[in-house]
Design a protein around this motif. Structure first.
Motif, PDB file in Angstrom:
ATOM      1  N   HIS A   1      15.109  20.578   9.106  1.00 34.50           N
ATOM      2  CA  HIS A   1      14.119  19.558   9.164  1.00 34.50           C
ATOM      3  C   HIS A   1      13.526  19.680  10.779  1.00 34.50           C
ATOM      4  O   HIS A   1      12.603  20.650  11.030  1.00 34.50           O
TER       5      HIS A   1
ATOM      6  N   ARG B   1      -1.482  21.250  12.483  1.00 37.94           N
ATOM      7  CA  ARG B   1      -0.589  20.982  13.713  1.00 37.94           C
ATOM      8  C   ARG B   1      -0.554  22.705  14.299  1.00 37.94           C
ATOM      9  O   ARG B   1      -0.415  22.516  15.754  1.00 37.94           O
TER      10      ARG B   1
ATOM     11  N   PHE C   1       2.134  36.798   1.230  1.00 40.97           N
ATOM     12  CA  PHE C   1       2.198  35.434   1.873  1.00 40.97           C
ATOM     13  C   PHE C   1       0.800  34.715   1.313  1.00 40.97           C
ATOM     14  O   PHE C   1       0.899  33.739   1.199  1.00 40.97           O
TER      15      PHE C   1
ATOM     16  N   LEU D   1       1.667  30.918   1.920  1.00 44.62           N
ATOM     17  CA  LEU D   1       2.308  30.788   3.102  1.00 44.62           C
ATOM     18  C   LEU D   1       1.616  30.966   4.413  1.00 44.62           C
ATOM     19  O   LEU D   1       1.163  32.167   4.750  1.00 44.62           O
TER      20      LEU D   1
ATOM     21  N   ASN E   1       3.317  27.311  10.229  1.00 44.69           N
ATOM     22  CA  ASN E   1       3.655  25.806  10.297  1.00 44.69           C
ATOM     23  C   ASN E   1       3.869  25.571  11.707  1.00 44.69           C
ATOM     24  O   ASN E   1       3.824  26.672  12.677  1.00 44.69           O
TER      25      ASN E   1
HETATM   26  N1  CMC Z   1       9.205  33.758   4.383  1.00 41.47           N
HETATM   27  C1  CMC Z   1       9.101  34.273   3.109  1.00 41.47           C
HETATM   28  N2  CMC Z   1       9.087  33.945   1.859  1.00 41.47           N
HETATM   29  C2  CMC Z   1       8.885  32.708   1.728  1.00 41.47           C
HETATM   30  C3  CMC Z   1       8.935  31.544   2.865  1.00 41.47           C
HETATM   31  C4  CMC Z   1       9.065  32.191   4.145  1.00 41.47           C
HETATM   32  N3  CMC Z   1       9.046  31.686   5.257  1.00 41.47           N
HETATM   33  N4  CMC Z   1       8.630  30.494   2.384  1.00 41.47           N
HETATM   34  C5  CMC Z   1       8.641  30.577   1.011  1.00 41.47           C
HETATM   35  N5  CMC Z   1       8.581  31.717   0.726  1.00 41.47           N
HETATM   36  C6  CMC Z   1       8.425  32.335  -0.639  1.00 41.47           C
HETATM   37  C7  CMC Z   1       9.682  31.968  -1.473  1.00 41.47           C
HETATM   38  O1  CMC Z   1      10.620  33.001  -1.516  1.00 41.47           O
HETATM   39  C8  CMC Z   1       9.226  31.867  -2.708  1.00 41.47           C
HETATM   40  O2  CMC Z   1       8.738  33.135  -3.381  1.00 41.47           O
HETATM   41  P1  CMC Z   1       8.803  33.459  -4.899  1.00 41.47           P
HETATM   42  O3  CMC Z   1       8.038  32.512  -5.641  1.00 41.47           O
HETATM   43  O4  CMC Z   1       8.661  34.672  -5.066  1.00 41.47           O
HETATM   44  O5  CMC Z   1      10.448  32.999  -5.494  1.00 41.47           O
HETATM   45  C9  CMC Z   1       7.943  31.046  -2.630  1.00 41.47           C
HETATM   46  O6  CMC Z   1       7.567  31.495  -1.480  1.00 41.47           O
HETATM   47  C10 CMC Z   1       8.002  29.399  -2.585  1.00 41.47           C
HETATM   48  O7  CMC Z   1       9.117  29.165  -1.698  1.00 41.47           O
HETATM   49  P2  CMC Z   1       9.858  27.971  -1.848  1.00 41.47           P
HETATM   50  O8  CMC Z   1      11.168  28.077  -0.892  1.00 41.47           O
HETATM   51  O9  CMC Z   1      10.016  27.244  -3.241  1.00 41.47           O
HETATM   52  O10 CMC Z   1       8.970  26.779  -1.096  1.00 41.47           O
HETATM   53  P3  CMC Z   1       9.485  25.580  -0.644  1.00 41.47           P
HETATM   54  O11 CMC Z   1       8.267  24.494  -0.570  1.00 41.47           O
HETATM   55  O12 CMC Z   1      10.430  24.781  -1.075  1.00 41.47           O
HETATM   56  O13 CMC Z   1       9.885  25.764   1.113  1.00 41.47           O
HETATM   57  C11 CMC Z   1      10.144  25.923   3.255  1.00 41.47           C
HETATM   58  C12 CMC Z   1       9.259  25.348   2.125  1.00 41.47           C
HETATM   59  C13 CMC Z   1       9.424  25.290   4.554  1.00 41.47           C
HETATM   60  C14 CMC Z   1      11.458  25.578   3.144  1.00 41.47           C
HETATM   61  C15 CMC Z   1       9.954  27.240   3.163  1.00 41.47           C
HETATM   62  O14 CMC Z   1       8.595  27.938   3.296  1.00 41.47           O
HETATM   63  C16 CMC Z   1      10.803  28.136   4.220  1.00 41.47           C
HETATM   64  O15 CMC Z   1      12.050  28.311   4.358  1.00 41.47           O
HETATM   65  N6  CMC Z   1      10.082  28.270   5.480  1.00 41.47           N
HETATM   66  C17 CMC Z   1      10.647  29.066   6.797  1.00 41.47           C
HETATM   67  C18 CMC Z   1      11.426  27.936   7.459  1.00 41.47           C
HETATM   68  C19 CMC Z   1      10.434  27.004   8.240  1.00 41.47           C
HETATM   69  O16 CMC Z   1       9.572  27.435   8.875  1.00 41.47           O
HETATM   70  N7  CMC Z   1      10.637  25.498   8.103  1.00 41.47           N
HETATM   71  C20 CMC Z   1       9.758  24.826   8.889  1.00 41.47           C
HETATM   72  C21 CMC Z   1       8.820  24.021   8.170  1.00 41.47           C
HETATM   73  S1  CMC Z   1       7.880  22.702   8.889  1.00 41.47           S
HETATM   74  C22 CMC Z   1       8.995  21.428   9.630  1.00 41.47           C
HETATM   75  C23 CMC Z   1       8.513  20.135   9.647  1.00 41.47           C
HETATM   76  O17 CMC Z   1       7.196  19.749   9.153  1.00 41.47           O
HETATM   77  O18 CMC Z   1       9.242  19.193   9.867  1.00 41.47           O
END
Ligand code: CMC
Length: 430
Positions: free
Chosen positions: A266, A316, A355, A360, A363
């Protein structure tokens, strides 16, 4: 009264109709509140992937279009034309203030920035090397012990004064957590400074010297506050609502929100994004890192990229990128190694099919760590700054819940998978 229904066909062949409710914008919702009474069944939705936990008029996100609105106003316009206290007013009251309303609001906030002197002594009970978020959870929770003259949540005056105290005292408490961790004296707030300049002075000033306010840096910090002020029903906001639904006092609720925000999934992502950039170290290593990210077996993710809700450029992030330029320029850091690295990573990722096809985008955390680092904020304080900014969102959401005629204590149900009834054997027979 809903004019649309959704029909659910049950395993026994019976059909049940449920009203479909429409908001002012965004997806409709199926109102299943009567499901259990009619069918004896619950719905199952861990992580709330398809569940609206409340109705709200505060913040709207369209993740596909990359839109974020506070009370209907686009975040871009608020970031450009308003300061943080105007945004606080908007989130709290639903409308932007007139000049006189703003003056009155600022005046009240300004005169609540000091904390009870004994609260300052509470810090001494913490280890100096404690994580500042651990200190924040404790100190904000303790506010209810210091301001117990206004804890009756059914009393509107009590709610109003508690909200002002929280908005006003959070910068003081965050700055004190920082000063305590580095062993410097606490700085008392100064009423002739703006909310954000006062915070910067309490963070970076020392009693032996006059603190010089740098307006560019203050504006950057103010923008960080605006961009983090609310984000609808995320984990910490839902925590505040759930905590408050039992009638707990607002200080306890906000402390619960801070605890939830502390988690790396988070509030901790900007820290992770910055660490990732440090690890990559140099622009020449970017292609190799991107290769690793694309390799499913490597377990490496591009931190600061992707979002559960935004499947487009996080609005943002665009604003934070702009602020990053301004701050680095002001500080003569335009050749900053990590910023150049971040720009290169962004460029490659936005062109790369891996990406692009997964939608992707950067953020807000991709750039906010770089800005905060340039402002001199240590990494461990990043989430504290986030909690300061999000306090107004939590308060607005808590107030909205308390005044909602449909408000009930939050009580999720479960799909039970444990042992069924069995009898206790005497200890020597187990
Ligand atoms: N780098 C590489 N691959 C990614 C990433 C990433 N940062 N994020 C998602 N993917 C891929 C993932 O491997 C999956 O690929 P496939 O379909 O081939 O299996 C696909 O994209 C969908 O991923 P997901 O995990 O199902 O997506 P989600 O919506 O559940 O996850 C997330 C969202 C934020 C947890 C994830 O994008 C992530 O781990 N990002 C990096 C951490 C980050 O920057 N977090 C901050 C979010 S903003 C905070 C806020 O607003 O408070």
């Amino acid at each position: 009264m809903a004019d649309k229904n959704a029909t659910l066909k049950l395993p026994d062949g019976k059909s049940l109709d449920f009203p479909v409710l429409s908001g002012t914008t965004g997806p409709d919702v199926v109102d299943i509140r009567t499901l259990y009474g009619k069918s004896g069944m619950f719905t199952y939705d861990p992580g709330y992937l398809s569940t609206a936990s409340c109705s709200s008029s505060i913040t709207y996100i369209d993740g596909d279009a990359g839109v974020l609105l506070y009370r209907g106003y686009p975040i871009e316009q608020l970031a450009q034309h308003c300061d943080f206290l105007e945004v606080c007013y908007l989130l709290k009251y639903g409308e932007l203030p007139s000049r006189s309303q703003k003056d009155e609001f600022v005046n009240i906030v300004t005169h609540h920035t000091m904390v009870h002197e004994q609260l300052a002594r509470l810090y001494q009970g913490f280890r100096r090397d404690a994580h500042p978020m651990a200190v924040m959870v404790g100190v904000v929770g303790a506010l209810s012990a210091f301001y117990h003259d206004a804890l009756d949540i059914t009393n509107e005056q009590h709610r109003i004064i508690s909200a002002f105290r929280l908005i006003a005292k959070m910068p003081t408490i965050v700055a004190m957590s920082y000063k305590y961790s580095i062993g410097q004296p606490f700085m008392y707030p100064k009423n002739n400074l703006s909310y954000t300049a006062n915070f910067m002075r309490m963070m970076f000033g020392v009693p032996t010297e006059e603190y010089k306010v740098n307006e560019v840096l203050v504006r950057a910090m103010d923008r960080i506050f605006i961009l983090h002020a609310d984000h609808e029903q995320n984990a910490s906001t839902s925590t505040v609502r759930l905590c408050g639904s039992s009638g707990a006092n607002p200080y306890a609720c906000i402390a619960a929100g801070i605890a939830s925000l502390w988690g790396p999934a988070h509030g901790g992502a900007n820290e992770a994004a910055l660490q990732m950039l440090e690890e990559i170290g140099d622009v020449s290593k970017v292609p190799e890192f991107i290769r690793k990210v694309k390799d499913k077996h490597s377990g490496v993710r591009l931190m600061g990229f992707g979002h559960r809700v935004y499947k487009n450029y996080d609005p943002r992030a665009k604003l934070m990128r702009e602020t990053c330029h301004e701050v680095l320029e002001e500080l003569g850091l335009h050749n900053d190694r990590l910023f150049k690295l971040a720009l290169e990573m962004e460029k490659i990722a936005l062109e790369d099919d891996y990406f692009v096809s997964r939608k992707l985008y950067p953020n807000v955390d991709f750039y906010s760590g770089i800005v905060q680092r340039a402002l001199g904020i240590p990494v461990a304080m990043f989430t504290c700054i986030f909690s300061l900014a999000r306090t107004i969102g939590w308060i607005a959401q808590w107030q909205e819940m308390i005044s909602d005629p449909e408000y009930k204590i939050g009580r999720p149900r479960q799909l039970y998978k444990g042992a069924t009834r069995r009898d206790v054997k005497p200890i020597d027979k187990r």
